[in-house]
Scaffold this active site. Structure first.
Site: not given
Ligand code: FPP
Length: 235
Positions: A12-13, A29, A122
């Site tokens: 998150d974040g 992201h 893993l």
């Molecule tokens: C969390 O931060 C991010 C997500 C839920 C979006 C998707 C994750 C990724 C793109 C990471 C990469 C994963 C892979 C497998 C390549 P947020 O957007 O909720 O952050 P915020 O709370 O600060 O808005």
């Protein structure tokens, strides 16, 4: 020493990381995806057998269209790169989540699952289009179908059967859950599997999560007293 086989992470974040730098959320992201790769390498190095990451929830579809598109395109590139490297990294990758609704990624997900199936390093589970309640609903549906066709009696249903009917199947439950960015909630993640896991919350945002942070989480885990409802053994 207690075992640490399985770490689950609510990453998150990403959005806040980008905002702080005046960048579009999408860039958070992109950086978040790099952190996923880094943490996989670190977990492998530290002998962690299973890593499960919450990448996209059933609720994340509500985000603005352009953000969802950017995230899906990142997953798509990540799958391509994993298909190329999983053998060399000896990493097995599986998807947890409802595959219905993921049609655009499904051919690559299935290809990655099949090319990495025999890898013994893993074991990475990526949760996409995942919701803990939805996973339990689908497991209940599977078992109900067996009851309906007469191959299972309701009184024969055990906790093990429910565990196996979940997307995580035979993967052991997480020992440690990490959530980054300061929020202290489960957000519908692995509701069944986290029943006895230790929780670790850090205010560090996911793109900034590094080896030092991982070591802190692991060290905290080793100082916890896991009793699984039992009492502490006298020494
Ligand atoms: C969390 O931060 C991010 C997500 C839920 C979006 C998707 C994750 C990724 C793109 C990471 C990469 C994963 C892979 C497998 C390549 P947020 O957007 O909720 O952050 P915020 O709370 O600060 O808005």
């Amino acid at each position: 020493m207690k075992e640490l086989n399985h770490i689950a992470i609510i990453l998150d974040g990403n959005g806040r990381w980008a905002k702080k730098r005046g960048l579009p959320r999408k860039m958070g992201h992109v950086q978040g995806a790099r952190t996923v790769e880094k943490v996989c390498r670190l977990c492998h190095k530290k002998g962690i057998k299973y890593l499960t990451i919450y990448a996209f929830s059933t609720e994340n579809w509500k985000r603005p269209d352009d953000e969802v598109k950017a995230i899906m395109s990142l997953f798509d590139s990540y799958l391509d790169s994993c298909i190329r490297t999983s053998k060399k990294d000896n990493m097995r990758v599986r998807l947890l989540g409802d595959r219905e609704g993921l049609e655009m990624l499904l051919p690559k997900i299935e290809k990655l699952e099949s090319v990495s199936a025999d890898n013994t390093g893993l074991q990475l589970q990526i949760c996409i289009n995942y919701g803990g309640r939805d996973e339990i609903r689908r497991a209940v549906k599977k078992l109900s179908e067996k009851v309906a066709d007469g191959s299972l009696l309701p009184e024969e249903i055990t906790e093990d059967m429910i565990s196996h009917a979940l997307d995580s199947g035979d993967i052991p439950d997480p020992d440690l859950l990490i959530r980054t960015s300061g929020e202290q909630r489960l957000s519908n993640f692995l509701l069944w599997q986290l029943a006895y896991s230790e929780f670790y919350f850090t205010s560090v945002v996911w793109p900034d999560f590094d080896e030092e942070q991982l070591d802190l989480a692991i060290d905290t885990y080793y100082h916890r007293d896991r009793r699984f409802g039992n009492v502490k053994e006298e020494t």
